[in-house]
Each structure stands twice: as structure tokens, then as C-alpha cells.
Design an enzyme around this catalytic site. Sequence first.
Site, mmCIF file in Angstrom:
data_model
loop_
_atom_site.group_PDB
_atom_site.id
_atom_site.type_symbol
_atom_site.label_atom_id
_atom_site.label_comp_id
_atom_site.label_asym_id
_atom_site.label_seq_id
_atom_site.Cartn_x
_atom_site.Cartn_y
_atom_site.Cartn_z
ATOM 1 N N LEU A 69 -8.284 -0.549 -0.639
ATOM 2 C CA LEU A 69 -8.171 -1.024 0.730
ATOM 3 C C LEU A 69 -7.161 -0.251 1.571
ATOM 4 O O LEU A 69 -7.284 -0.182 2.780
ATOM 5 C CB LEU A 69 -7.800 -2.516 0.735
ATOM 6 C CG LEU A 69 -8.764 -3.428 -0.036
ATOM 7 C CD1 LEU A 69 -8.194 -4.819 -0.156
ATOM 8 C CD2 LEU A 69 -10.112 -3.451 0.642
ATOM 9 N N GLY A 70 -6.115 0.263 0.938
ATOM 10 C CA GLY A 70 -5.085 0.985 1.681
ATOM 11 C C GLY A 70 -4.192 0.100 2.516
ATOM 12 O O GLY A 70 -3.553 0.547 3.448
ATOM 13 N N GLU A 71 -4.136 -1.170 2.207
ATOM 14 C CA GLU A 71 -3.343 -2.120 2.994
ATOM 15 C C GLU A 71 -2.142 -2.672 2.229
ATOM 16 O O GLU A 71 -1.451 -3.546 2.718
ATOM 17 C CB GLU A 71 -4.213 -3.321 3.392
ATOM 18 C CG GLU A 71 -5.423 -2.944 4.190
ATOM 19 C CD GLU A 71 -6.378 -4.108 4.356
ATOM 20 O OE1 GLU A 71 -6.347 -5.042 3.553
ATOM 21 O OE2 GLU A 71 -7.156 -4.060 5.320
ATOM 22 N N GLY A 72 -1.919 -2.222 1.025
ATOM 23 C CA GLY A 72 -0.823 -2.753 0.228
ATOM 24 C C GLY A 72 -1.187 -4.033 -0.497
ATOM 25 O O GLY A 72 -0.318 -4.722 -1.026
#
Length: 102
Positions: A69-72
Amino acid sequence: MGFIIAGVRSESLVVLDGIISQAAAIIACELKNEIKPALILSHLSAEPSAKYLTQYFGSEPLLDLGLRLGEGTGGVLATALIRAGLESFFGMKKISALMSGN
């Protein structure tokens, strides 16, 4: 990379989320190898390079959920898992102390 080194210098564990933070951590470790034990891999990303990056650290990620997702998100989930583990450990230690009369 600077954030990772600063976090370890402040005696904090640093939770790495995904390949971008892991790549930065590898560079940080090459500069200061002594920080490696304070780094925790949150999850195994679904990105193809993730398995190669995690091999550098010599430890397994806490989670393998296929996240990309790349959102943490993996870091947030892993932090909750770490907190639950610590609360369980220290809670059991308190109970043990109470039972032994200390």
C-alpha cells in the site's frame, strides 16, 4: 536514513515499513552497523525486491500479509503487535512478582 539513525541513538526501537524504509535502513547500517539490532521489520511487502532486502537484516518480518500500500499500514499493524507483546510480558512479570510476594 537520518531518522533511523536518530531513532536508534535515542534508544528507541525503529519499525521499518516496506522496501523504501528498508533500503534507507541498509544505508544507515552500512554507516553505523551497531544500529542493526534496534531495527524491526514490520512486514514482508508484496514487492518483488522485498525478500532480498529483508535478507540483509538477518531477521524475519513480523507479518506477511501481502501488503503493497505504501501508507505505513504494515508498520502500524506491527507496532500494535509489539505493544501487545510487551504488555503481555510485563503483565506476566507483575503477576509473577505478586504471586511470589515481591
